[in-house]
Motif scaffolding. Structure first.
Motif, PDB file in Angstrom:
ATOM      1  N   UNK A 112       0.836  -1.199   0.000  1.00  0.00           N
ATOM      2  CA  UNK A 112       0.000   0.000   0.000  1.00  0.00           C
ATOM      3  C   UNK A 112       0.867   1.245   0.000  1.00  0.00           C
ATOM      4  N   UNK A 113       0.621   2.136  -0.937  1.00  0.00           N
ATOM      5  CA  UNK A 113       1.324   3.402  -0.971  1.00  0.00           C
ATOM      6  C   UNK A 113       0.628   4.433  -0.094  1.00  0.00           C
ATOM      7  N   UNK A 114       1.382   5.356   0.457  1.00  0.00           N
ATOM      8  CA  UNK A 114       0.825   6.422   1.291  1.00  0.00           C
ATOM      9  C   UNK A 114       1.208   7.761   0.674  1.00  0.00           C
ATOM     10  N   UNK A 115       0.199   8.554   0.331  1.00  0.00           N
ATOM     11  CA  UNK A 115       0.405   9.847  -0.313  1.00  0.00           C
ATOM     12  C   UNK A 115      -0.363  10.885   0.494  1.00  0.00           C
ATOM     13  N   UNK A 116       0.345  11.864   1.035  1.00  0.00           N
ATOM     14  CA  UNK A 116      -0.301  12.778   1.977  1.00  0.00           C
ATOM     15  C   UNK A 116       0.062  14.230   1.693  1.00  0.00           C
ATOM     16  N   UNK A 117      -0.966  15.065   1.638  1.00  0.00           N
ATOM     17  CA  UNK A 117      -0.796  16.507   1.473  1.00  0.00           C
ATOM     18  C   UNK A 117      -0.684  17.152   2.848  1.00  0.00           C
ATOM     19  N   UNK A 118       0.422  17.872   3.068  1.00  0.00           N
ATOM     20  CA  UNK A 118       0.700  18.516   4.353  1.00  0.00           C
ATOM     21  C   UNK A 118       0.679  20.038   4.186  1.00  0.00           C
ATOM     22  N   UNK A 119       0.640  20.780   5.306  1.00  0.00           N
ATOM     23  CA  UNK A 119       0.569  22.237   5.200  1.00  0.00           C
ATOM     24  C   UNK A 119       1.709  22.822   4.378  1.00  0.00           C
ATOM     25  N   UNK A 120       1.377  23.886   3.653  1.00  0.00           N
ATOM     26  CA  UNK A 120       2.416  24.603   2.939  1.00  0.00           C
ATOM     27  C   UNK A 120       3.282  25.359   3.940  1.00  0.00           C
ATOM     28  N   UNK A 121       4.312  26.019   3.454  1.00  0.00           N
ATOM     29  CA  UNK A 121       5.279  26.659   4.341  1.00  0.00           C
ATOM     30  C   UNK A 121       4.609  27.713   5.223  1.00  0.00           C
ATOM     31  N   UNK A 122       4.800  27.548   6.524  1.00  0.00           N
ATOM     32  CA  UNK A 122       4.268  28.474   7.523  1.00  0.00           C
ATOM     33  C   UNK A 122       5.327  28.694   8.589  1.00  0.00           C
ATOM     34  N   UNK A 123       5.162  29.691   9.438  1.00  0.00           N
ATOM     35  CA  UNK A 123       6.175  29.948  10.462  1.00  0.00           C
ATOM     36  C   UNK A 123       6.484  28.698  11.298  1.00  0.00           C
ATOM     37  N   UNK A 124       7.743  28.271  11.263  1.00  0.00           N
ATOM     38  CA  UNK A 124       8.148  27.106  12.044  1.00  0.00           C
ATOM     39  C   UNK A 124       7.822  25.770  11.416  1.00  0.00           C
ATOM     40  N   UNK A 125       7.256  25.767  10.206  1.00  0.00           N
ATOM     41  CA  UNK A 125       6.900  24.499   9.542  1.00  0.00           C
ATOM     42  C   UNK A 125       7.683  24.392   8.240  1.00  0.00           C
ATOM     43  N   UNK A 126       8.592  23.468   8.171  1.00  0.00           N
ATOM     44  CA  UNK A 126       9.425  23.265   6.996  1.00  0.00           C
ATOM     45  C   UNK A 126       9.339  21.793   6.583  1.00  0.00           C
ATOM     46  N   UNK A 127      10.112  21.427   5.583  1.00  0.00           N
ATOM     47  CA  UNK A 127      10.125  20.034   5.148  1.00  0.00           C
ATOM     48  C   UNK A 127      10.654  19.114   6.248  1.00  0.00           C
ATOM     49  N   UNK A 128      11.505  19.664   7.114  1.00  0.00           N
ATOM     50  CA  UNK A 128      12.008  18.867   8.229  1.00  0.00           C
ATOM     51  C   UNK A 128      10.857  18.464   9.144  1.00  0.00           C
ATOM     52  N   UNK A 129       9.957  19.402   9.429  1.00  0.00           N
ATOM     53  CA  UNK A 129       8.787  19.089  10.251  1.00  0.00           C
ATOM     54  C   UNK A 129       7.855  18.125   9.531  1.00  0.00           C
ATOM     55  N   UNK A 130       7.758  18.275   8.217  1.00  0.00           N
ATOM     56  CA  UNK A 130       6.905  17.380   7.439  1.00  0.00           C
ATOM     57  C   UNK A 130       7.387  15.942   7.541  1.00  0.00           C
ATOM     58  N   UNK A 131       8.707  15.756   7.479  1.00  0.00           N
ATOM     59  CA  UNK A 131       9.252  14.404   7.584  1.00  0.00           C
ATOM     60  C   UNK A 131       9.075  13.853   8.998  1.00  0.00           C
TER      61      UNK A 131
END
Length: 369
Positions: A112-131
């Motif tokens: 099963x693949x997992x594909x998820x849309x996360x918040x766009x760039x916001x204060x304190x939220x970067x790709x590091x937080x997404x991971x």
């Protein structure tokens, strides 16, 4: 303005077999459908979280923010104050809601693949937080090993954009099923403050702003080659196309006109070959620039969307659900086809991100599933 059209894809027979959803209206698609279809608003004042700015703070008291907040999760919100934890928790609730409807068949993560849309760039939220989000999410659901795992931070259009990779993988046989979804919540003070400062939030000093919301949702996609032993009302074929426009420096008015053309072309592509007009689900949130764009699109399309055009925009009841918008709209569109507009054969869902991206999906009813 430069425009990039992603390759248009069309898939003949992909089943949407199950749905999981949570928003301010409650847990489960049925509860959300009942609230939205009855125009029951779940928007209320957000206590102890944020007060909107005023133009004259020395003379005007700050006003509480109104939003589509999940009131039934107030205790859990105190337990998970960090955005990573809170978004992972919301996603887990949506996942468990989907899993309950498929309790006879457990999802095999390695297929099963997992594909998820996360918040766009916001204060304190970067790709590091997404991971980091995914580690928390897997911990909440107690399952690991999904392959592949992909995410995007495109905002409103993200979930439908991710469907391209999911559907392609299913067609090629790289996986047997795909979980595609999105999650977002505006209710963190730094995120709200930035929007308020930029006159985006609805308040006394900005009456035509949008009302923030929060939600998480998943749809389970499966290739009919891998037969399911369950029969659900959400088995639909999905034709899919997406366009994305990238804009150079331009004014809001130029952006509005350019994306109006892009949205018109996108919808024309989705409607190709459709004999009957579909119902339309979109993420219009009350901001004037979005309404003018939609008006421009309607003029270009004429009667191709029906006369009158049936349009549903759940943000009026749930608030703007941002990166979760695609999941909310797809889930509700399916239930509207099943329960209300039974004479219609299809529904068009389109979403719009702040960067000018417009994406859409056509959901077609399948007979004798």
């Amino acid at each position: 303005m430069s425009e990039q059209n992603l390759q248009a894809s069309k898939f003949g027979s992909i089943s949407i077999e199950s749905i999981g959803l949570i928003s301010s209206a409650g847990v489960g698609v049925r509860q959300n459908f009942c609230s939205v279809s009855a125009s029951i608003s779940q928007i209320s004042e957000v206590e102890r979280l944020y007060c909107c700015m005023t133009d004259e703070p020395e003379f005007e008291p700050a006003r509480r923010l109104a939003g589509g907040v999940c009131r039934f999760l107030d205790k859990e919100r105190k337990r998970y104050p960090d955005p990573i934890d809170w978004l992972a928790y919301l996603s887990a609730l949506a996942y468990f809601d989907l899993a309950r409807s498929r309790r006879r068949i457990g999802l095999s993560p390695d297929q099963t693949g997992l594909f998820l849309s996360l918040p766009e760039k916001r204060p304190g939220w970067t790709k590091k937080q997404s991971k980091a989000f995914f580690e928390r999410f897997f911990g909440f659901i107690g399952r690991y090993g999904f392959r592949p795992v992909e995410f995007c931070t495109s905002g409103h259009s993200g979930m439908i954009e991710l469907m391209e990779g999911a559907l392609s993988g299913l067609e090629k046989g790289d996986m047997q099923a795909a979980l595609v979804g999105g999650v977002d919540s505006y209710f963190f003070a730094p995120w709200l403050e930035e929007l308020d400062r930029n006159y985006r939030l609805k308040s006394d000093r900005n009456v035509d702003g949008f009302i923030p919301g929060e939600a998480a949702g998943f749809v389970l996609l499966r290739n009919p080659v891998h037969k399911s032993r369950t029969r659900t009302p959400t088995q639909y074929r999905s034709s899919f196309r997406v366009k994305k426009c990238q804009h150079a420096k331009c004014s809001p008015e130029e952006l509005q006109n350019n994306t109006g053309v892009t949205l018109s072309n996108l919808l024309l592509g989705l409607l190709e070959g459709e004999e009957k007009s579909p119902i339309v689900f979109c993420d219009l949130n009350g901001e004037p620039v979005r309404m003018r764009e939609w008006g421009f699109t309607l003029v270009r399309l004429g009667k191709k969307l029906g006369s009158p055009c049936i349009v549903e925009h759940p943000a009026v009841c749930l608030g703007d659900t941002a990166a979760a918008s695609g999941s909310v709209l797809v889930a509700l569109a399916i239930y509207y086809l099943d329960k209300i507009h039974t004479e219609r054969q299809s529904a068009v869902v389109w979403t719009a991100s702040d960067d000018g991206c417009r994406s859409g999906v056509l959901i077609q009813r399948v007979k004798n599933v």
